[in-house]
Design an enzyme around this catalytic site. Sequence first.
Site: not given
Length: 423
Positions: A122-126, A93, A307, A399, A22-23, A117
């Site tokens: 869960r920031p996306i700053d990077q 996500r 996970d 999912r 999946k990933n 989930c």
Amino acid sequence: MEKLVIKGGNKLHGTINISGAKNAAVAIIPACLLIDDKCRLENLPDIKDVKLFLEILRGLGAEIDVIDKNTVDINCKNVNSCEPQDELTRKMRGSSYLIGALLGRFHKCRMSSPGGCDFGTRPIDQHIKGFKALGAVCDQSYGRINAEADDLSGAHIYFDVTSVGATVNVMLGAVRAKGLSIIENAAKEPHIVDLANFLNAMGARIRGAGTDTIKITGVEKLHGGTYSIIPDQIEAGTFMIAAAATRGDVTLNNVIPRHLESISAKLIESGVSIEEFDDSIRVYVKENAKLGAVNFVALPYPGYPTDMQPQMVTFLSTVCGTSTAREGVWDDRFRYVGELKRMGADITVEGKLAIINGVSKLMGTAVHATDLRGGAAMIIAGLIADGTTEIYDIYHIDRGYENFEEKFASLGGNIERICVYVN
């Protein structure tokens, strides 16, 4: 609405095939946006997140031809939009990967903040840091993300924290940028390597995937081709732990044992027997084996996978002694513990630490899947519990797992999906 009904007590026995990862799939599908040609993806898992991503690409103008449930042709030649549908991106996500792909293709992306989930902040700053280094202007406000660049140029990017999402996104943005990009403190997960292998097969120039440092020399154009997704490390690990938890004997085909080493190590430490072959693995508990407590920390690859943390905690809940599980990736990933405690588990959560005192048995009851992997943990709990367990909110499970209950049933698990009619 649907629920899963499980009658526990059966040991799992037999052989199953593990589906595609999946990933990896949710990283490779948006990568097709970078290619003005047709790509055939094989060994795709037949799951909701894949179907959702294909629908997102179709909405952007891609031609999607489903060959069979695990094979899809994706042609992005006529994609003409950089604004994916909000109602779709909010559901997962992985939709954040559209930012890097659309920046790489059109130098522009406008979209709603991704969903998926909820494990806390869960920031996306990077991600944003990487896009800015490549030359993009990024704005994240009012629940939307806007990124735009006149041009993208190679850059030297150091992530402050190891992030799978940021590594994927910056890779996608850098593939067609001008010059050399270097990503340091990169994530090393198997699906990062699979994404790099896919892109390289289509003409990209990426080196170092699977190490701390990834080097990407930008190319003007990528070509189409055929690619097969790697086996799912997390699905395989889930069945490994289910075999151990039920004290069964299960052989998994279509796996890469190297990807499962951290899981195997903890199961062996507990007293479970494991045999590895070229592309299969056998997990079994010997008769009269005494399984013992273990301690583990969920960390980025090659550490124990976050996970797989809920599944391992569920297994340890009926193992003699006191075990500990420390979550080293997400802020709030123990929400499922409340459901296990309803079944009789003795678990105390202190911040990112769970203390598990093994009990002799769990008791079946009605529980909820709090998230994708927490839902898998509830299935394992139901399989080992006395009596009947009913699991609700199973859309989380759908999912990320293909034919999950059918696979468990083929191994002897008494599990059934039932429609629940609500007035």
